[in-house]
Scaffold this active site. Sequence first.
Site, mmCIF file in Angstrom:
data_model
loop_
_atom_site.group_PDB
_atom_site.id
_atom_site.type_symbol
_atom_site.label_atom_id
_atom_site.label_comp_id
_atom_site.label_asym_id
_atom_site.label_seq_id
_atom_site.Cartn_x
_atom_site.Cartn_y
_atom_site.Cartn_z
ATOM 1 N N ASN A 231 -2.469 25.091 -47.287
ATOM 2 C CA ASN A 231 -2.830 24.781 -48.667
ATOM 3 C C ASN A 231 -4.212 25.256 -49.091
ATOM 4 O O ASN A 231 -4.671 24.924 -50.172
ATOM 5 C CB ASN A 231 -2.698 23.270 -48.895
ATOM 6 C CG ASN A 231 -1.276 22.798 -48.618
ATOM 7 O OD1 ASN A 231 -0.328 23.442 -49.046
ATOM 8 N ND2 ASN A 231 -1.133 21.729 -47.863
ATOM 9 N N THR A 232 -4.881 25.992 -48.207
ATOM 10 C CA THR A 232 -6.129 26.652 -48.584
ATOM 11 C C THR A 232 -5.885 28.139 -48.404
ATOM 12 O O THR A 232 -5.719 28.598 -47.269
ATOM 13 C CB THR A 232 -7.304 26.167 -47.698
ATOM 14 O OG1 THR A 232 -7.493 24.765 -47.926
ATOM 15 C CG2 THR A 232 -8.596 26.913 -48.024
ATOM 16 N N LYS B 62 -6.105 23.497 -33.930
ATOM 17 C CA LYS B 62 -4.819 23.043 -34.485
ATOM 18 C C LYS B 62 -4.106 24.227 -35.110
ATOM 19 O O LYS B 62 -4.623 24.867 -36.029
ATOM 20 C CB LYS B 62 -5.051 21.950 -35.520
ATOM 21 C CG LYS B 62 -3.732 21.394 -36.073
ATOM 22 C CD LYS B 62 -3.927 20.066 -36.742
ATOM 23 C CE LYS B 62 -2.631 19.539 -37.325
ATOM 24 N NZ LYS B 62 -2.812 18.263 -38.006
ATOM 25 N N ASN C 4 3.459 18.419 -48.739
ATOM 26 C CA ASN C 4 2.154 18.220 -49.372
ATOM 27 C C ASN C 4 1.447 19.540 -49.583
ATOM 28 O O ASN C 4 1.581 20.469 -48.809
ATOM 29 C CB ASN C 4 1.294 17.244 -48.557
ATOM 30 C CG ASN C 4 0.384 17.943 -47.554
ATOM 31 O OD1 ASN C 4 -0.706 18.402 -47.905
ATOM 32 N ND2 ASN C 4 0.850 18.046 -46.309
ATOM 33 N N SER D 295 -3.850 24.805 -42.050
ATOM 34 C CA SER D 295 -3.329 24.226 -43.288
ATOM 35 C C SER D 295 -2.781 25.343 -44.166
ATOM 36 O O SER D 295 -3.444 26.359 -44.352
ATOM 37 C CB SER D 295 -4.431 23.493 -44.048
ATOM 38 O OG SER D 295 -3.975 23.227 -45.361
ATOM 39 N N ASN E 29 0.594 21.923 -37.155
ATOM 40 C CA ASN E 29 0.426 21.493 -38.545
ATOM 41 C C ASN E 29 1.781 21.526 -39.266
ATOM 42 O O ASN E 29 2.824 21.759 -38.654
ATOM 43 C CB ASN E 29 -0.596 22.422 -39.224
ATOM 44 C CG ASN E 29 -1.453 21.685 -40.238
ATOM 45 O OD1 ASN E 29 -0.927 20.932 -41.062
ATOM 46 N ND2 ASN E 29 -2.755 21.894 -40.197
ATOM 47 N N PHE F 150 -7.071 19.969 -48.911
ATOM 48 C CA PHE F 150 -8.330 19.458 -48.339
ATOM 49 C C PHE F 150 -9.141 18.661 -49.367
ATOM 50 O O PHE F 150 -10.341 18.876 -49.526
ATOM 51 C CB PHE F 150 -9.207 20.606 -47.805
ATOM 52 C CG PHE F 150 -8.724 21.246 -46.535
ATOM 53 C CD1 PHE F 150 -7.680 20.721 -45.796
ATOM 54 C CD2 PHE F 150 -9.343 22.401 -46.073
ATOM 55 C CE1 PHE F 150 -7.255 21.329 -44.616
ATOM 56 C CE2 PHE F 150 -8.931 23.017 -44.900
ATOM 57 C CZ PHE F 150 -7.881 22.487 -44.175
HETATM 58 C C1 LIG Z 1 -0.030 14.206 -46.767
HETATM 59 C C2 LIG Z 1 -0.445 14.968 -45.552
HETATM 60 C C3 LIG Z 1 -1.755 15.414 -45.449
HETATM 61 C C4 LIG Z 1 -2.149 16.130 -44.317
HETATM 62 N N1 LIG Z 1 -3.453 16.532 -44.233
HETATM 63 C C5 LIG Z 1 -3.869 17.173 -43.106
HETATM 64 C C6 LIG Z 1 -5.226 17.552 -42.969
HETATM 65 O O1 LIG Z 1 -6.083 17.270 -43.812
HETATM 66 N N2 LIG Z 1 -5.569 18.230 -41.839
HETATM 67 C C7 LIG Z 1 -4.678 18.536 -40.852
HETATM 68 O O2 LIG Z 1 -5.053 19.135 -39.842
HETATM 69 N N3 LIG Z 1 -3.381 18.160 -40.958
HETATM 70 C C8 LIG Z 1 -2.972 17.501 -42.051
HETATM 71 N N4 LIG Z 1 -1.657 17.113 -42.149
HETATM 72 C C9 LIG Z 1 -0.707 17.474 -41.073
HETATM 73 C C10 LIG Z 1 -0.513 16.354 -40.055
HETATM 74 O O3 LIG Z 1 -1.721 16.074 -39.401
HETATM 75 C C11 LIG Z 1 0.556 16.750 -39.006
HETATM 76 O O4 LIG Z 1 0.093 17.859 -38.275
HETATM 77 C C12 LIG Z 1 1.901 17.094 -39.624
HETATM 78 O O5 LIG Z 1 2.157 16.296 -40.764
HETATM 79 C C13 LIG Z 1 3.054 16.942 -38.644
HETATM 80 O O6 LIG Z 1 3.178 15.619 -38.195
HETATM 81 P P1 LIG Z 1 4.215 14.568 -38.866
HETATM 82 O O7 LIG Z 1 5.541 15.260 -38.963
HETATM 83 O O8 LIG Z 1 4.203 13.382 -37.934
HETATM 84 O O9 LIG Z 1 3.659 14.218 -40.191
HETATM 85 C C14 LIG Z 1 -1.224 16.397 -43.271
HETATM 86 C C15 LIG Z 1 0.085 15.931 -43.386
HETATM 87 C C16 LIG Z 1 0.483 15.218 -44.495
HETATM 88 C C17 LIG Z 1 1.898 14.724 -44.576
#
Ligand SMILES: Cc1cc2nc3c(=O)[nH]c(=O)nc-3n(C[C@H](O)[C@H](O)[C@H](O)COP(=O)(O)O)c2cc1C
Length: 349
Positions: free
Chosen positions: A173-174, A209, A109, A171, A238, A113
């Site tokens: 992505n910023t 985080k 992704n 993140s 993350n 934000f």
């Molecule tokens: C589509 C998507 C959006 C995410 N958005 C955020 C976010 O806004 N803030 C954040 O701290 N982590 C975000 N994450 C990261 C997740 O919180 C997590 O740290 C990461 O995906 C690893 O866990 P997973 O493998 O179970 O998905 C996002 C992950 C995905 C897949």
Amino acid sequence: MILNAGAAVMRLLPPETAHRATLKLLSLAAPLLPAAPADDPRLAVGALGLSFPNPVGLAAGFDKDAEVPEVMLKLGFGFVECGTVTPRPQAGNPRPRLFRLSADRAVVNRMGFNNAGMERAAVRLAARRRRGVVGINIGANKDTNDRKADYRSAFARLASLADYVAVNVSSPNTPGLRGLQARAELEQLLALLVEERARQRLHVPLLLKIAPDISPAGFDDIADVALASGIEGLIVCNTTIARPAGLKSAHARESGGLSGAPLLAPSTALLKEARARVGSKLVLIGAGGVASGADAYAKIRAGASLVEIYTALAFEGPGLIARIKRDLLQAMNRDGIARIADAVGIDVR
Ligand SMILES: Cc1cc2nc3c(=O)[nH]c(=O)nc-3n(C[C@H](O)[C@H](O)[C@H](O)COP(=O)(O)O)c2cc1C
């Protein structure tokens, strides 16, 4: 049952459409959903001054605008982290920005934000009954000229409405956001937030985080600063900008953060390092690739008091939550562990 079938249908839709539809379905179906059965007391965790009925939480990014925290608790999560929320609303990156890597059980992704801003989140959080643990994850607007001031505003507005606050400096992505993980920047940021917390006379726990893509020296700095700052915990971790060898999906080449199965091993290794470095002085939440009770158990043994999931939920639907809890209990029985809290960090001694 209906929701698990729903999850199967959602996988046929483009991922972002499916996500929006899932949130809609969850909020509409909320009153009809039977609450998950009460958790086995052996799964209860006391951490951060809070009581969690089980250690399996929903990671940030699923419910960015705090639309459905209570529904997710009802489905059986032990806690829910909403956000990332920024002070002002923002649209995020152009679409497409969310990619399923089905053959890899992963997602890429680059949402950036997208969220409705802190006022909307504040109204929703204020309206909820304060039952169950709901955290809020905060970030900075992309076009801000003072990132740290953004974190302070979001904290000031939201901290009293949440059970914990996660500070997202990880993140990918910023642009520039991860620069806040550098020692001097992080010291200033955490000092601001700890000061704001004292000013408001709040006792809300603060967690940082972090990203998986950090050097050992970079991690050492983060651990030093976190320990000295007065915050309570780390969320490890993350999404990753790395692309582990062997990914099969064409979307693996998309830019953004990778989550899901390929992140399990590197994120659990980082968690172990974190535990070895900070012991039990900070509460660790493990995130990255958890898709089974065995994965959750490995994270807990590596030092996590709590775990979070996101990507596997999108592939498997909400039935996953009960399966993880059942399999955790089975693993505990097998290993003669009376309470899940007794397993925290046992692989790091
Ligand atoms: C589509 C998507 C959006 C995410 N958005 C955020 C976010 O806004 N803030 C954040 O701290 N982590 C975000 N994450 C990261 C997740 O919180 C997590 O740290 C990461 O995906 C690893 O866990 P997973 O493998 O179970 O998905 C996002 C992950 C995905 C897949």
